[in-house]
Design a protein around this motif. Sequence first.
Motif, PDB file in Angstrom:
ATOM      1  N   LYS A   8       0.836  -1.217   0.000  1.00  8.93           N
ATOM      2  CA  LYS A   8       0.000   0.000   0.000  1.00  8.93           C
ATOM      3  C   LYS A   8       0.860   1.252   0.000  1.00  8.93           C
ATOM      4  O   LYS A   8       0.587   2.230  -0.703  1.00  8.93           O
ATOM      5  CB  LYS A   8      -0.920   0.009   1.226  1.00  8.93           C
ATOM      6  N   LEU A   9       1.926   1.232   0.804  1.00  8.19           N
ATOM      7  CA  LEU A   9       2.827   2.381   0.882  1.00  8.19           C
ATOM      8  C   LEU A   9       3.503   2.618  -0.472  1.00  8.19           C
ATOM      9  O   LEU A   9       3.563   3.750  -0.966  1.00  8.19           O
ATOM     10  CB  LEU A   9       3.890   2.155   1.973  1.00  8.19           C
ATOM     11  N   LEU A  10       3.989   1.541  -1.091  1.00  9.90           N
ATOM     12  CA  LEU A  10       4.643   1.663  -2.397  1.00  9.90           C
ATOM     13  C   LEU A  10       3.678   2.246  -3.430  1.00  9.90           C
ATOM     14  O   LEU A  10       4.042   3.124  -4.207  1.00  9.90           O
ATOM     15  CB  LEU A  10       5.156   0.304  -2.873  1.00  9.90           C
ATOM     16  N   ALA A  40      11.481  -0.876  -2.210  1.00  7.63           N
ATOM     17  CA  ALA A  40      11.184  -1.905  -3.212  1.00  7.63           C
ATOM     18  C   ALA A  40      12.435  -2.725  -3.492  1.00  7.63           C
ATOM     19  O   ALA A  40      13.528  -2.349  -3.102  1.00  7.63           O
ATOM     20  CB  ALA A  40      10.691  -1.244  -4.493  1.00  7.63           C
ATOM     21  N   SER A  41      12.242  -3.856  -4.156  1.00  4.25           N
ATOM     22  CA  SER A  41      13.385  -4.686  -4.502  1.00  4.25           C
ATOM     23  C   SER A  41      13.025  -5.507  -5.727  1.00  4.25           C
ATOM     24  O   SER A  41      11.918  -6.029  -5.823  1.00  4.25           O
ATOM     25  CB  SER A  41      13.700  -5.636  -3.353  1.00  4.25           C
ATOM     26  N   MET A  47       4.578  -7.001  -5.459  1.00  2.00           N
ATOM     27  CA  MET A  47       4.403  -5.548  -5.448  1.00  2.00           C
ATOM     28  C   MET A  47       5.760  -4.842  -5.399  1.00  2.00           C
ATOM     29  O   MET A  47       5.950  -3.811  -6.027  1.00  2.00           O
ATOM     30  CB  MET A  47       3.524  -5.134  -4.253  1.00  2.00           C
ATOM     31  N   GLN A  48       6.716  -5.398  -4.650  1.00  8.54           N
ATOM     32  CA  GLN A  48       8.048  -4.795  -4.593  1.00  8.54           C
ATOM     33  C   GLN A  48       8.704  -4.820  -5.972  1.00  8.54           C
ATOM     34  O   GLN A  48       9.326  -3.858  -6.395  1.00  8.54           O
ATOM     35  CB  GLN A  48       8.951  -5.568  -3.623  1.00  8.54           C
ATOM     36  N   ALA A  51       6.923  -2.388  -8.287  1.00  7.57           N
ATOM     37  CA  ALA A  51       7.290  -1.017  -7.897  1.00  7.57           C
ATOM     38  C   ALA A  51       8.689  -0.657  -8.401  1.00  7.57           C
ATOM     39  O   ALA A  51       8.927   0.453  -8.880  1.00  7.57           O
ATOM     40  CB  ALA A  51       7.233  -0.857  -6.380  1.00  7.57           C
ATOM     41  N   THR A  52       9.612  -1.600  -8.314  1.00  6.11           N
ATOM     42  CA  THR A  52      10.977  -1.343  -8.794  1.00  6.11           C
ATOM     43  C   THR A  52      10.954  -0.984 -10.272  1.00  6.11           C
ATOM     44  O   THR A  52      11.551  -0.003 -10.696  1.00  6.11           O
ATOM     45  CB  THR A  52      11.853  -2.609  -8.614  1.00  6.11           C
ATOM     46  N   TYR A  53      10.233  -1.788 -11.060  1.00  6.79           N
ATOM     47  CA  TYR A  53      10.248  -1.566 -12.498  1.00  6.79           C
ATOM     48  C   TYR A  53       9.469  -0.320 -12.883  1.00  6.79           C
ATOM     49  O   TYR A  53       9.853   0.395 -13.795  1.00  6.79           O
ATOM     50  CB  TYR A  53       9.733  -2.813 -13.227  1.00  6.79           C
TER      51      TYR A  53
END
Length: 201
Positions: A8-10, A40-41, A47-48, A51-53
């Motif tokens: 949610k934060l991302l 993110a990772s 989701m991480q 988010a990274t991409y």
Amino acid sequence: MNEDDRGKLLARILNATAKFIESGSIMNADTGLDRIARIASPYGDAMQRVATYISVGLASQMLKNLHGVAYVITSHAIAEATQGEGVMHVIDLSSSDSALWIHLMHRLKERQQKNSHHHHPLVLKITGINENREALDQMEIDLRAEAKKLNFNLHFQFNSVVSNLESLDIEGLNVIKGESLAISSVLKLHSLLATDDDAML
């Protein structure tokens, strides 16, 4: 932070960052991208990874806004980033224009010819997202025809996702571990990522 809260934060930071880029407030956008990089990772949960991409896409969009660079750079950057082996998965959030991906196929063929000692086929998966099924079908026809015409060591797959961005199911994009992932058309994202109006950084 548990997976759900982090997701949610991302989403909130990505949404805010996309808005900053659109309105040209580069300093704030930069701060947002920096925060995403810390949370993110590319090896984390779905989701991480997404988010990274997305943040990479946002960063390149920011440069594009500053320098007016055409999409040649995008396909060049994607082709370079994936280094010609294995599976490359492109998620196109506003699928209707085949030109960018035709250009990418040409790039990939050029690169495969240069590295002729690599005999591994390249798998290019494009996931197209559009509310209009006809637009996706047409795009798939164009891209399949081009892949056939180029006639090089490429396995081409096209996944149609008939959806608007608001109701898009991120899990349903079947992102698989080990794929090179690229997300295109990032400034459509703030509608996808908007959770509520006051969710700013």
